[in-house]
Design a protein around this motif. Structure first.
Motif, PDB file in Angstrom:
ATOM      1  N   LYS A 176     -10.179   1.208  -7.563  1.00  0.00           N
ATOM      2  CA  LYS A 176     -10.536  -0.131  -7.110  1.00  0.00           C
ATOM      3  C   LYS A 176     -10.604  -0.214  -5.591  1.00  0.00           C
ATOM      4  O   LYS A 176     -10.934  -1.254  -5.052  1.00  0.00           O
ATOM      5  N   GLN A 177     -10.258   0.867  -4.915  1.00  0.00           N
ATOM      6  CA  GLN A 177     -10.205   0.797  -3.464  1.00  0.00           C
ATOM      7  C   GLN A 177     -11.258   1.674  -2.783  1.00  0.00           C
ATOM      8  O   GLN A 177     -11.431   1.588  -1.583  1.00  0.00           O
ATOM      9  N   ALA A 178     -11.936   2.515  -3.527  1.00  0.00           N
ATOM     10  CA  ALA A 178     -12.962   3.352  -2.920  1.00  0.00           C
ATOM     11  C   ALA A 178     -14.130   2.476  -2.491  1.00  0.00           C
ATOM     12  O   ALA A 178     -14.702   1.755  -3.284  1.00  0.00           O
ATOM     13  N   MET A 179     -14.469   2.531  -1.217  1.00  0.00           N
ATOM     14  CA  MET A 179     -15.523   1.685  -0.672  1.00  0.00           C
ATOM     15  C   MET A 179     -16.842   2.440  -0.782  1.00  0.00           C
ATOM     16  O   MET A 179     -17.237   3.167   0.121  1.00  0.00           O
ATOM     17  N   SER A 180     -17.492   2.251  -1.925  1.00  0.00           N
ATOM     18  CA  SER A 180     -18.610   3.135  -2.265  1.00  0.00           C
ATOM     19  C   SER A 180     -19.930   2.397  -2.411  1.00  0.00           C
ATOM     20  O   SER A 180     -20.779   2.790  -3.181  1.00  0.00           O
ATOM     21  N   LEU A 181     -20.106   1.304  -1.681  1.00  0.00           N
ATOM     22  CA  LEU A 181     -21.319   0.515  -1.876  1.00  0.00           C
ATOM     23  C   LEU A 181     -22.518   1.110  -1.162  1.00  0.00           C
ATOM     24  O   LEU A 181     -23.646   0.954  -1.617  1.00  0.00           O
ATOM     25  N   VAL A 182     -22.294   1.752  -0.032  1.00  0.00           N
ATOM     26  CA  VAL A 182     -23.405   2.354   0.701  1.00  0.00           C
ATOM     27  C   VAL A 182     -23.482   3.818   0.312  1.00  0.00           C
ATOM     28  O   VAL A 182     -22.487   4.536   0.339  1.00  0.00           O
ATOM     29  N   THR A 183     -24.674   4.279  -0.037  1.00  0.00           N
ATOM     30  CA  THR A 183     -24.793   5.587  -0.666  1.00  0.00           C
ATOM     31  C   THR A 183     -24.816   6.755   0.302  1.00  0.00           C
ATOM     32  O   THR A 183     -24.386   7.839  -0.026  1.00  0.00           O
ATOM     33  N   GLN A 184     -25.337   6.528   1.502  1.00  0.00           N
ATOM     34  CA  GLN A 184     -25.441   7.622   2.460  1.00  0.00           C
ATOM     35  C   GLN A 184     -24.908   7.177   3.821  1.00  0.00           C
ATOM     36  O   GLN A 184     -25.656   7.043   4.787  1.00  0.00           O
ATOM     37  N   LEU A 217     -10.928  -2.086   8.080  1.00  0.00           N
ATOM     38  CA  LEU A 217     -10.536  -3.014   7.019  1.00  0.00           C
ATOM     39  C   LEU A 217      -9.040  -2.937   6.736  1.00  0.00           C
ATOM     40  O   LEU A 217      -8.384  -3.946   6.542  1.00  0.00           O
ATOM     41  N   HIS A 218      -8.517  -1.726   6.712  1.00  0.00           N
ATOM     42  CA  HIS A 218      -7.084  -1.590   6.462  1.00  0.00           C
ATOM     43  C   HIS A 218      -6.250  -2.118   7.620  1.00  0.00           C
ATOM     44  O   HIS A 218      -5.084  -2.464   7.435  1.00  0.00           O
ATOM     45  N   ALA A 219      -6.839  -2.190   8.807  1.00  0.00           N
ATOM     46  CA  ALA A 219      -6.110  -2.686   9.980  1.00  0.00           C
ATOM     47  C   ALA A 219      -6.165  -4.203  10.113  1.00  0.00           C
ATOM     48  O   ALA A 219      -5.531  -4.766  10.993  1.00  0.00           O
ATOM     49  N   LEU A 220      -6.933  -4.871   9.260  1.00  0.00           N
ATOM     50  CA  LEU A 220      -6.981  -6.330   9.315  1.00  0.00           C
ATOM     51  C   LEU A 220      -5.594  -6.906   9.039  1.00  0.00           C
ATOM     52  O   LEU A 220      -4.798  -6.307   8.307  1.00  0.00           O
ATOM     53  N   PRO A 221      -5.290  -8.090   9.581  1.00  0.00           N
ATOM     54  CA  PRO A 221      -4.012  -8.734   9.262  1.00  0.00           C
ATOM     55  C   PRO A 221      -3.848  -8.904   7.754  1.00  0.00           C
ATOM     56  O   PRO A 221      -4.835  -9.114   7.037  1.00  0.00           O
ATOM     57  N   GLU A 222      -2.615  -8.802   7.294  1.00  0.00           N
ATOM     58  CA  GLU A 222      -2.343  -8.877   5.862  1.00  0.00           C
ATOM     59  C   GLU A 222      -2.919 -10.154   5.242  1.00  0.00           C
ATOM     60  O   GLU A 222      -3.465 -10.133   4.139  1.00  0.00           O
ATOM     61  N   TRP A 233      -9.639 -11.931   1.737  1.00  0.00           N
ATOM     62  CA  TRP A 233     -11.000 -11.419   1.601  1.00  0.00           C
ATOM     63  C   TRP A 233     -11.091 -10.094   0.847  1.00  0.00           C
ATOM     64  O   TRP A 233     -12.118  -9.789   0.252  1.00  0.00           O
ATOM     65  N   PHE A 234     -10.016  -9.298   0.898  1.00  0.00           N
ATOM     66  CA  PHE A 234     -10.034  -7.972   0.262  1.00  0.00           C
ATOM     67  C   PHE A 234      -8.733  -7.772  -0.516  1.00  0.00           C
ATOM     68  O   PHE A 234      -7.907  -6.923  -0.178  1.00  0.00           O
ATOM     69  N   PRO A 235      -8.527  -8.561  -1.583  1.00  0.00           N
ATOM     70  CA  PRO A 235      -7.227  -8.530  -2.274  1.00  0.00           C
ATOM     71  C   PRO A 235      -6.837  -7.168  -2.822  1.00  0.00           C
ATOM     72  O   PRO A 235      -5.647  -6.881  -2.959  1.00  0.00           O
ATOM     73  N   LEU A 236      -7.816  -6.311  -3.129  1.00  0.00           N
ATOM     74  CA  LEU A 236      -7.470  -4.987  -3.640  1.00  0.00           C
ATOM     75  C   LEU A 236      -6.933  -4.075  -2.545  1.00  0.00           C
ATOM     76  O   LEU A 236      -6.382  -3.016  -2.832  1.00  0.00           O
ATOM     77  N   LEU A 237      -7.099  -4.482  -1.286  1.00  0.00           N
ATOM     78  CA  LEU A 237      -6.550  -3.716  -0.159  1.00  0.00           C
ATOM     79  C   LEU A 237      -5.239  -4.292   0.335  1.00  0.00           C
ATOM     80  O   LEU A 237      -4.583  -3.693   1.186  1.00  0.00           O
ATOM     81  N   ALA A 238      -4.853  -5.463  -0.144  1.00  0.00           N
ATOM     82  CA  ALA A 238      -3.636  -6.122   0.330  1.00  0.00           C
ATOM     83  C   ALA A 238      -2.427  -5.257   0.047  1.00  0.00           C
ATOM     84  O   ALA A 238      -2.330  -4.602  -0.987  1.00  0.00           O
ATOM     85  N   GLY A 239      -1.503  -5.241   1.008  1.00  0.00           N
ATOM     86  CA  GLY A 239      -0.287  -4.454   0.862  1.00  0.00           C
ATOM     87  C   GLY A 239      -0.512  -2.973   1.002  1.00  0.00           C
ATOM     88  O   GLY A 239       0.342  -2.176   0.656  1.00  0.00           O
ATOM     89  N   ASN A 240      -1.668  -2.589   1.540  1.00  0.00           N
ATOM     90  CA  ASN A 240      -2.026  -1.171   1.639  1.00  0.00           C
ATOM     91  C   ASN A 240      -2.501  -0.863   3.050  1.00  0.00           C
ATOM     92  O   ASN A 240      -3.472  -0.151   3.250  1.00  0.00           O
ATOM     93  N   ALA A 241      -1.799  -1.402   4.029  1.00  0.00           N
ATOM     94  CA  ALA A 241      -2.268  -1.337   5.409  1.00  0.00           C
ATOM     95  C   ALA A 241      -2.314   0.075   5.959  1.00  0.00           C
ATOM     96  O   ALA A 241      -3.068   0.361   6.888  1.00  0.00           O
ATOM     97  N   HIS A 242      -1.520   0.974   5.405  1.00  0.00           N
ATOM     98  CA  HIS A 242      -1.447   2.320   5.984  1.00  0.00           C
ATOM     99  C   HIS A 242      -2.252   3.338   5.192  1.00  0.00           C
ATOM    100  O   HIS A 242      -2.144   4.536   5.423  1.00  0.00           O
ATOM    101  N   ALA A 243      -3.057   2.850   4.250  1.00  0.00           N
ATOM    102  CA  ALA A 243      -3.886   3.778   3.480  1.00  0.00           C
ATOM    103  C   ALA A 243      -4.903   4.439   4.400  1.00  0.00           C
ATOM    104  O   ALA A 243      -5.331   3.881   5.389  1.00  0.00           O
ATOM    105  N   THR A 244      -5.280   5.630   4.049  1.00  0.00           N
ATOM    106  CA  THR A 244      -6.230   6.351   4.896  1.00  0.00           C
ATOM    107  C   THR A 244      -7.644   5.839   4.743  1.00  0.00           C
ATOM    108  O   THR A 244      -8.467   6.004   5.632  1.00  0.00           O
ATOM    109  N   GLY A 245      -7.913   5.209   3.599  1.00  0.00           N
ATOM    110  CA  GLY A 245      -9.276   4.734   3.365  1.00  0.00           C
ATOM    111  C   GLY A 245     -10.228   5.850   2.998  1.00  0.00           C
ATOM    112  O   GLY A 245     -11.431   5.657   2.993  1.00  0.00           O
ATOM    113  N   ALA A 246      -9.715   7.030   2.724  1.00  0.00           N
ATOM    114  CA  ALA A 246     -10.586   8.149   2.385  1.00  0.00           C
ATOM    115  C   ALA A 246     -11.268   7.895   1.051  1.00  0.00           C
ATOM    116  O   ALA A 246     -10.716   7.233   0.175  1.00  0.00           O
ATOM    117  N   PRO A 247     -12.460   8.407   0.876  1.00  0.00           N
ATOM    118  CA  PRO A 247     -13.136   8.256  -0.409  1.00  0.00           C
ATOM    119  C   PRO A 247     -12.276   8.839  -1.535  1.00  0.00           C
ATOM    120  O   PRO A 247     -11.638   9.874  -1.356  1.00  0.00           O
TER     121      PRO A 247
END
Length: 368
Positions: A264-272, A285-290, A296-310
Protein backbone atom coordinates in the motif's frame (compact mmCIF):
# COMPACT_ATOMS: atom_id res chain seq x y z
CA UNK A 1 -14.88 -16.67 -14.91
CA UNK A 2 -12.16 -18.65 -16.58
CA UNK A 3 -8.58 -17.68 -17.18
CA UNK A 4 -7.16 -16.28 -20.39
CA UNK A 5 -5.33 -18.32 -23.00
CA UNK A 6 -3.66 -15.19 -24.37
CA UNK A 7 -3.03 -12.12 -22.21
CA UNK A 8 -1.60 -8.94 -23.74
CA UNK A 9 0.37 -6.29 -21.88
CA UNK A 10 -0.63 -2.64 -22.12
CA UNK A 11 2.48 -0.47 -22.09
CA UNK A 12 3.34 3.18 -21.79
CA UNK A 13 3.09 4.47 -25.35
CA UNK A 14 6.47 6.24 -25.05
CA UNK A 15 8.17 2.89 -24.30
CA UNK A 16 7.24 1.41 -27.70
CA UNK A 17 10.02 1.03 -30.24
CA UNK A 18 9.65 2.57 -33.70
CA UNK A 19 8.90 -0.90 -35.08
CA UNK A 20 6.31 -1.66 -32.39
CA UNK A 21 4.61 1.69 -32.93
CA UNK A 22 4.58 1.21 -36.72
CA UNK A 23 2.87 -2.15 -36.26
CA UNK A 24 0.29 -0.62 -33.90
CA UNK A 25 -0.32 2.35 -36.19
CA UNK A 26 -1.01 -0.05 -39.05
CA UNK A 27 -3.73 -1.77 -37.01
CA UNK A 28 -5.29 1.55 -36.04
CA UNK A 29 -5.34 2.73 -39.65
CA UNK A 30 -7.01 -0.49 -40.76
CA UNK A 31 -9.60 -0.14 -37.99
CA UNK A 32 -10.30 3.37 -39.20
CA UNK A 33 -10.63 2.25 -42.81
CA UNK A 34 -13.14 -0.41 -41.77
CA UNK A 35 -15.33 2.07 -39.88
CA UNK A 36 -14.50 1.12 -36.31
CA UNK A 37 -13.76 4.66 -35.14
CA UNK A 38 -17.23 5.76 -36.29
CA UNK A 39 -18.71 2.71 -34.56
CA UNK A 40 -17.11 3.44 -31.19
CA UNK A 41 -17.69 7.20 -31.34
CA UNK A 42 -21.36 6.45 -31.96
CA UNK A 43 -21.59 4.11 -28.95
CA UNK A 44 -19.86 6.61 -26.67
CA UNK A 45 -22.16 9.38 -27.88
CA UNK A 46 -25.31 7.27 -27.44
CA UNK A 47 -24.41 5.99 -23.95
CA UNK A 48 -22.85 9.24 -22.73
CA UNK A 49 -25.36 10.03 -19.97
CA UNK A 50 -25.32 6.44 -18.72
CA UNK A 51 -21.55 6.22 -18.26
CA UNK A 52 -20.48 9.60 -16.86
CA UNK A 53 -21.30 11.30 -13.59
CA UNK A 54 -22.26 7.98 -12.02
CA UNK A 55 -20.57 4.83 -10.82
CA UNK A 56 -20.80 2.90 -14.07
CA UNK A 57 -17.86 5.06 -15.15
CA UNK A 58 -14.90 2.77 -14.40
CA UNK A 59 -16.33 -0.68 -15.22
CA UNK A 60 -18.05 0.56 -18.40
CA UNK A 61 -14.96 2.22 -19.80
CA UNK A 62 -12.87 -0.85 -18.97
CA UNK A 63 -15.31 -2.95 -21.01
CA UNK A 64 -15.34 -0.37 -23.83
CA UNK A 65 -11.54 -0.35 -24.00
CA UNK A 66 -11.44 -4.12 -24.10
CA UNK A 67 -14.01 -4.13 -26.91
CA UNK A 68 -11.79 -1.81 -28.96
CA UNK A 69 -8.73 -3.93 -28.13
CA UNK A 70 -10.46 -7.19 -29.12
CA UNK A 71 -11.31 -5.70 -32.52
CA UNK A 72 -7.67 -4.62 -32.93
CA UNK A 73 -6.64 -8.21 -32.22
CA UNK A 74 -8.56 -9.35 -35.31
CA UNK A 75 -5.85 -7.57 -37.30
CA UNK A 76 -2.92 -8.41 -34.99
CA UNK A 77 -3.35 -10.95 -32.18
CA UNK A 78 -0.80 -9.10 -30.03
CA UNK A 79 -2.50 -5.69 -30.30
CA UNK A 80 -2.81 -4.00 -26.89
CA UNK A 81 -4.05 -0.47 -26.24
CA UNK A 82 -1.13 1.51 -24.81
CA UNK A 83 -1.59 4.13 -22.11
CA UNK A 84 -0.49 7.73 -21.78
CA UNK A 85 1.20 8.31 -18.44
CA UNK A 86 -0.39 11.73 -18.05
CA UNK A 87 0.85 12.18 -14.49
CA UNK A 88 4.41 12.36 -15.79
CA UNK A 89 3.33 15.17 -18.14
CA UNK A 90 1.09 17.01 -15.69
CA UNK A 91 3.16 20.17 -15.42
CA UNK A 92 3.51 20.77 -19.17
CA UNK A 93 1.06 18.54 -21.06
CA UNK A 94 1.60 20.22 -24.44
CA UNK A 95 5.30 19.34 -24.21
CA UNK A 96 4.61 15.62 -23.90
CA UNK A 97 6.49 13.20 -26.15
CA UNK A 98 3.08 11.61 -26.82
CA UNK A 99 2.03 14.73 -28.75
CA UNK A 100 4.92 14.67 -31.21
CA UNK A 101 4.74 13.72 -34.91
CA UNK A 102 6.35 10.35 -34.10
CA UNK A 103 3.34 9.33 -32.01
CA UNK A 104 -0.17 10.85 -32.03
CA UNK A 105 0.69 14.39 -33.17
CA UNK A 106 -0.05 17.69 -31.49
CA UNK A 107 -2.44 20.61 -31.60
CA UNK A 108 -4.60 21.19 -34.65
CA UNK A 109 -3.56 23.58 -37.41
CA UNK A 110 -6.69 25.55 -38.12
CA UNK A 111 -8.14 23.02 -35.67
CA UNK A 112 -7.46 20.00 -37.93
CA UNK A 113 -4.78 17.51 -36.80
CA UNK A 114 -1.99 17.60 -39.38
CA UNK A 115 0.76 15.43 -37.90
CA UNK A 116 1.20 12.12 -36.15
CA UNK A 117 -0.93 8.99 -36.18
CA UNK A 118 -4.19 10.60 -37.32
CA UNK A 119 -2.73 13.27 -39.60
CA UNK A 120 -5.31 14.39 -42.14
CA UNK A 121 -7.97 11.96 -40.93
CA UNK A 122 -11.56 12.61 -41.96
CA UNK A 123 -13.97 11.37 -39.30
CA UNK A 124 -17.44 10.06 -40.16
CA UNK A 125 -19.26 10.60 -36.87
CA UNK A 126 -21.41 12.52 -36.11
CA UNK A 127 -20.91 13.98 -39.59
CA UNK A 128 -17.94 14.24 -41.93
CA UNK A 129 -15.21 16.44 -40.41
CA UNK A 130 -11.46 16.54 -39.91
CA UNK A 131 -10.19 15.25 -36.57
CA UNK A 132 -10.03 18.37 -34.41
CA UNK A 133 -7.73 19.27 -31.54
CA UNK A 134 -7.76 22.71 -29.97
CA UNK A 135 -5.64 23.04 -26.82
CA UNK A 136 -7.26 25.02 -24.01
CA UNK A 137 -4.48 27.65 -23.79
CA UNK A 138 -3.49 28.39 -27.37
CA UNK A 139 -0.55 26.11 -28.16
CA UNK A 140 -0.25 25.22 -24.48
CA UNK A 141 -2.52 23.43 -22.02
CA UNK A 142 -3.37 24.23 -18.44
CA UNK A 143 -1.57 22.00 -15.95
CA UNK A 144 -3.13 18.63 -15.25
CA UNK A 145 -3.32 16.94 -11.85
CA UNK A 146 -0.04 16.04 -10.20
CA UNK A 147 0.91 12.45 -9.38
CA UNK A 148 1.03 13.50 -5.74
CA UNK A 149 -2.63 14.55 -5.77
CA UNK A 150 -3.82 11.41 -7.58
CA UNK A 151 -1.77 9.29 -5.16
CA UNK A 152 -3.50 11.14 -2.32
CA UNK A 153 -6.96 10.39 -3.77
CA UNK A 154 -6.08 6.72 -4.04
CA UNK A 155 -4.99 6.61 -0.41
CA UNK A 156 -7.88 8.56 1.08
CA UNK A 157 -10.97 7.07 -0.55
CA UNK A 158 -11.96 3.46 0.01
CA UNK A 159 -15.34 3.39 -1.73
CA UNK A 160 -15.95 3.49 -5.48
CA UNK A 161 -18.29 6.48 -5.37
CA UNK A 162 -15.77 8.88 -3.84
CA UNK A 163 -12.81 7.43 -5.73
CA UNK A 164 -14.72 7.76 -9.01
CA UNK A 165 -15.93 11.30 -8.30
CA UNK A 166 -12.45 12.54 -7.46
CA UNK A 167 -10.82 10.98 -10.54
CA UNK A 168 -13.65 11.88 -12.94
CA UNK A 169 -13.78 15.51 -11.78
CA UNK A 170 -10.00 15.89 -11.83
CA UNK A 171 -7.67 14.01 -14.18
CA UNK A 172 -10.40 12.66 -16.44
CA UNK A 173 -11.87 16.06 -17.23
CA UNK A 174 -8.64 18.03 -17.35
CA UNK A 175 -7.18 15.84 -20.12
CA UNK A 176 -10.34 15.94 -22.24
CA UNK A 177 -10.64 19.72 -21.86
CA UNK A 178 -6.93 20.32 -22.30
CA UNK A 179 -6.88 18.53 -25.66
CA UNK A 180 -10.11 20.17 -26.84
CA UNK A 181 -11.63 19.54 -30.25
CA UNK A 182 -13.14 16.07 -30.64
CA UNK A 183 -11.82 15.15 -27.19
CA UNK A 184 -14.20 17.69 -25.61
CA UNK A 185 -17.31 16.28 -27.31
CA UNK A 186 -19.71 13.37 -26.84
CA UNK A 187 -17.82 11.55 -29.61
CA UNK A 188 -14.35 11.91 -28.05
CA UNK A 189 -13.53 8.29 -29.01
CA UNK A 190 -12.71 9.66 -32.50
CA UNK A 191 -9.31 10.74 -31.16
CA UNK A 192 -6.84 7.94 -30.35
CA UNK A 193 -5.87 10.12 -27.37
CA UNK A 194 -9.20 9.03 -25.85
CA UNK A 195 -8.09 5.39 -25.79
CA UNK A 196 -4.66 6.26 -24.36
CA UNK A 197 -6.28 8.44 -21.69
CA UNK A 198 -8.85 5.89 -20.59
CA UNK A 199 -6.25 3.11 -20.55
CA UNK A 200 -4.32 5.26 -18.08
CA UNK A 201 -7.40 5.88 -15.92
CA UNK A 202 -8.09 2.14 -16.00
CA UNK A 203 -4.47 1.50 -14.96
CA UNK A 204 -4.98 3.76 -11.94
CA UNK A 205 -8.20 1.91 -11.07
CA UNK A 206 -6.29 -1.38 -11.30
CA UNK A 207 -3.66 0.02 -8.93
CA UNK A 208 -6.36 1.16 -6.48
CA UNK A 209 -8.06 -2.24 -6.74
CA UNK A 210 -4.78 -3.88 -5.77
CA UNK A 211 -4.71 -1.88 -2.51
CA UNK A 212 -7.54 -3.91 -1.01
CA UNK A 213 -10.37 -2.81 -3.33
CA UNK A 214 -10.43 -5.74 -5.74
CA UNK A 215 -14.20 -6.20 -5.43
CA UNK A 216 -15.19 -2.69 -4.35
CA UNK A 217 -18.28 -1.54 -6.21
CA UNK A 218 -20.91 0.79 -4.83
CA UNK A 219 -22.63 4.08 -5.60
CA UNK A 220 -25.42 4.84 -8.05
CA UNK A 221 -26.14 4.54 -11.76
CA UNK A 222 -27.66 7.15 -14.06
CA UNK A 223 -31.15 6.46 -12.67
CA UNK A 224 -30.10 6.70 -9.03
CA UNK A 225 -30.24 2.95 -8.52
CA UNK A 226 -27.48 1.10 -6.68
CA UNK A 227 -24.52 -0.17 -8.70
CA UNK A 228 -23.42 -3.60 -7.49
CA UNK A 229 -21.24 -6.37 -8.86
CA UNK A 230 -24.38 -7.89 -10.33
CA UNK A 231 -25.55 -4.72 -12.07
CA UNK A 232 -25.89 -4.84 -15.86
CA UNK A 233 -23.63 -2.44 -17.77
CA UNK A 234 -25.21 -0.10 -20.34
CA UNK A 235 -24.92 -1.26 -23.97
CA UNK A 236 -23.14 -4.51 -23.08
CA UNK A 237 -25.74 -6.04 -20.78
CA UNK A 238 -22.98 -7.85 -18.89
CA UNK A 239 -22.53 -7.74 -15.09
CA UNK A 240 -20.09 -5.27 -13.56
CA UNK A 241 -18.36 -8.28 -11.94
CA UNK A 242 -17.12 -9.38 -15.38
CA UNK A 243 -14.74 -6.39 -15.47
CA UNK A 244 -13.31 -6.57 -11.97
CA UNK A 245 -10.37 -8.92 -12.41
CA UNK A 246 -7.68 -8.55 -15.04
CA UNK A 247 -6.50 -11.79 -16.61
CA UNK A 248 -9.95 -13.37 -16.20
CA UNK A 249 -12.96 -13.80 -18.47
CA UNK A 250 -12.71 -11.30 -21.31
CA UNK A 251 -10.32 -9.02 -19.41
CA UNK A 252 -7.29 -10.66 -21.03
CA UNK A 253 -4.78 -7.90 -20.44
CA UNK A 254 -2.39 -6.61 -17.79
CA UNK A 255 -0.47 -3.38 -17.32
CA UNK A 256 3.30 -3.20 -17.70
CA UNK A 257 4.94 -2.95 -14.29
CA UNK A 258 2.13 -4.77 -12.52
CA UNK A 259 -0.04 -3.16 -9.88
CA UNK A 260 1.92 -3.60 -6.64
CA UNK A 261 -0.63 -5.92 -5.12
CA UNK A 262 1.31 -6.53 -1.91
CA UNK A 263 2.13 -2.95 -1.01
CA UNK A 264 0.00 0.00 0.00
CA UNK A 265 3.01 2.28 0.20
CA UNK A 266 4.81 1.69 -3.09
CA UNK A 267 4.45 4.89 -5.09
CA UNK A 268 4.04 3.32 -8.49
CA UNK A 269 1.77 5.64 -10.45
CA UNK A 270 4.39 6.96 -12.85
CA UNK A 271 5.80 4.23 -15.03
CA UNK A 272 9.16 5.61 -16.07
CA UNK A 273 10.32 8.04 -13.39
CA UNK A 274 13.65 9.77 -13.30
CA UNK A 275 15.46 7.81 -10.62
CA UNK A 276 16.81 10.80 -8.70
CA UNK A 277 13.49 12.63 -8.82
CA UNK A 278 11.64 9.52 -7.67
CA UNK A 279 13.85 9.09 -4.61
CA UNK A 280 13.57 12.77 -3.81
CA UNK A 281 9.78 12.63 -4.10
CA UNK A 282 9.56 9.64 -1.77
CA UNK A 283 11.77 11.36 0.75
CA UNK A 284 9.75 14.56 0.41
CA UNK A 285 6.43 12.86 1.14
CA UNK A 286 7.81 10.97 4.11
CA UNK A 287 9.29 14.23 5.43
CA UNK A 288 5.92 16.00 5.47
CA UNK A 289 4.57 16.85 8.94
CA UNK A 290 2.68 13.95 10.49
CA UNK A 291 -0.60 15.92 10.41
CA UNK A 292 -0.25 16.32 6.63
CA UNK A 293 0.54 12.69 6.09
CA UNK A 294 -2.51 11.72 8.14
CA UNK A 295 -4.67 14.12 6.17
CA UNK A 296 -3.44 13.60 2.61
CA UNK A 297 -1.43 10.34 2.65
CA UNK A 298 -2.91 8.18 5.44
CA UNK A 299 -1.06 5.06 4.28
CA UNK A 300 2.21 6.90 4.96
CA UNK A 301 1.18 8.19 8.39
CA UNK A 302 3.39 7.04 11.23
CA UNK A 303 6.08 6.03 8.76
CA UNK A 304 8.22 9.15 8.68
CA UNK A 305 11.53 7.31 8.58
CA UNK A 306 10.69 4.90 5.78
CA UNK A 307 13.11 4.92 2.91
CA UNK A 308 10.39 5.19 0.32
CA UNK A 309 12.18 2.64 -1.82
CA UNK A 310 10.10 0.82 -4.40
CA UNK A 311 8.60 -2.35 -2.95
CA UNK A 312 7.81 -5.72 -4.49
CA UNK A 313 9.04 -4.79 -7.92
CA UNK A 314 6.82 -1.74 -8.40
CA UNK A 315 8.24 1.59 -9.44
CA UNK A 316 8.36 4.88 -7.61
CA UNK A 317 6.32 7.93 -8.41
CA UNK A 318 8.04 10.89 -10.02
CA UNK A 319 7.43 14.22 -8.36
CA UNK A 320 6.91 16.66 -11.19
CA UNK A 321 7.33 19.56 -8.79
CA UNK A 322 10.55 18.31 -7.21
CA UNK A 323 12.02 17.39 -10.58
CA UNK A 324 11.46 20.93 -11.79
CA UNK A 325 12.40 22.69 -8.56
CA UNK A 326 9.16 24.65 -8.73
CA UNK A 327 6.00 24.62 -6.58
CA UNK A 328 3.06 22.46 -7.52
CA UNK A 329 0.84 24.39 -9.97
CA UNK A 330 -2.92 24.74 -9.69
CA UNK A 331 -4.58 22.37 -12.15
CA UNK A 332 -7.22 23.63 -14.54
CA UNK A 333 -10.85 23.49 -13.39
CA UNK A 334 -13.80 21.93 -15.17
CA UNK A 335 -15.70 24.41 -17.32
CA UNK A 336 -19.41 25.16 -16.90
CA UNK A 337 -19.97 23.66 -20.34
CA UNK A 338 -18.30 20.39 -19.29
CA UNK A 339 -20.27 20.18 -16.04
CA UNK A 340 -23.55 20.79 -17.86
CA UNK A 341 -22.69 18.38 -20.68
CA UNK A 342 -22.12 15.57 -18.18
CA UNK A 343 -24.97 16.44 -15.82
CA UNK A 344 -22.52 16.56 -12.92
CA UNK A 345 -23.56 17.55 -9.40
CA UNK A 346 -22.17 21.11 -9.31
CA UNK A 347 -21.72 21.12 -5.54
CA UNK A 348 -19.75 17.90 -5.71
CA UNK A 349 -17.55 19.32 -8.49
CA UNK A 350 -16.94 22.51 -6.50
CA UNK A 351 -16.03 20.44 -3.44
CA UNK A 352 -13.44 18.41 -5.39
CA UNK A 353 -12.00 21.53 -7.05
CA UNK A 354 -11.67 23.29 -3.68
CA UNK A 355 -9.96 20.24 -2.19
CA UNK A 356 -7.48 20.09 -5.09
CA UNK A 357 -6.57 23.76 -4.60
CA UNK A 358 -6.21 23.24 -0.85
CA UNK A 359 -3.88 20.30 -1.51
CA UNK A 360 -1.62 22.49 -3.68
CA UNK A 361 -1.64 25.29 -1.08
CA UNK A 362 -0.75 22.97 1.79
CA UNK A 363 1.94 21.05 -0.11
CA UNK A 364 3.59 24.26 -1.28
CA UNK A 365 3.19 25.77 2.20
CA UNK A 366 5.08 22.78 3.62
CA UNK A 367 7.93 23.50 1.15
CA UNK A 368 7.40 20.09 -0.43
Amino acid sequence: QGGCSHTVVRRDITSLSAQEWSRMASVIQRMKNDGWFEYYANIHNREFGNIHGNDNFFPWHRRFLRDFEEVGQRYDSNFAVPFWDELRDSRNPAGSAVLTPRLIGGNGFGSCVRDGLQSGWSMGFPSRHCLVRSFDSGNQMQSWYSPEYIFSIMQRYNDMHQFREHIEYSLHGSVHLGMGGDMSTYWSANDFAFWLHHANLDRLWDQWQSWGHGSTMDGRNQNGNAVTLGSSMPHYGEPVSSTMRLGSGRMCFQYAGGSGRRSKQAMSLVTQPLRDAAGEADAGLHALPERMRKKWFPLLAGNAHATGAPMNGTRSIQSVSRASGKPLPYPGSLTDMWVTMHGFDRKAVERVMAEARQFVDEMNGAKY
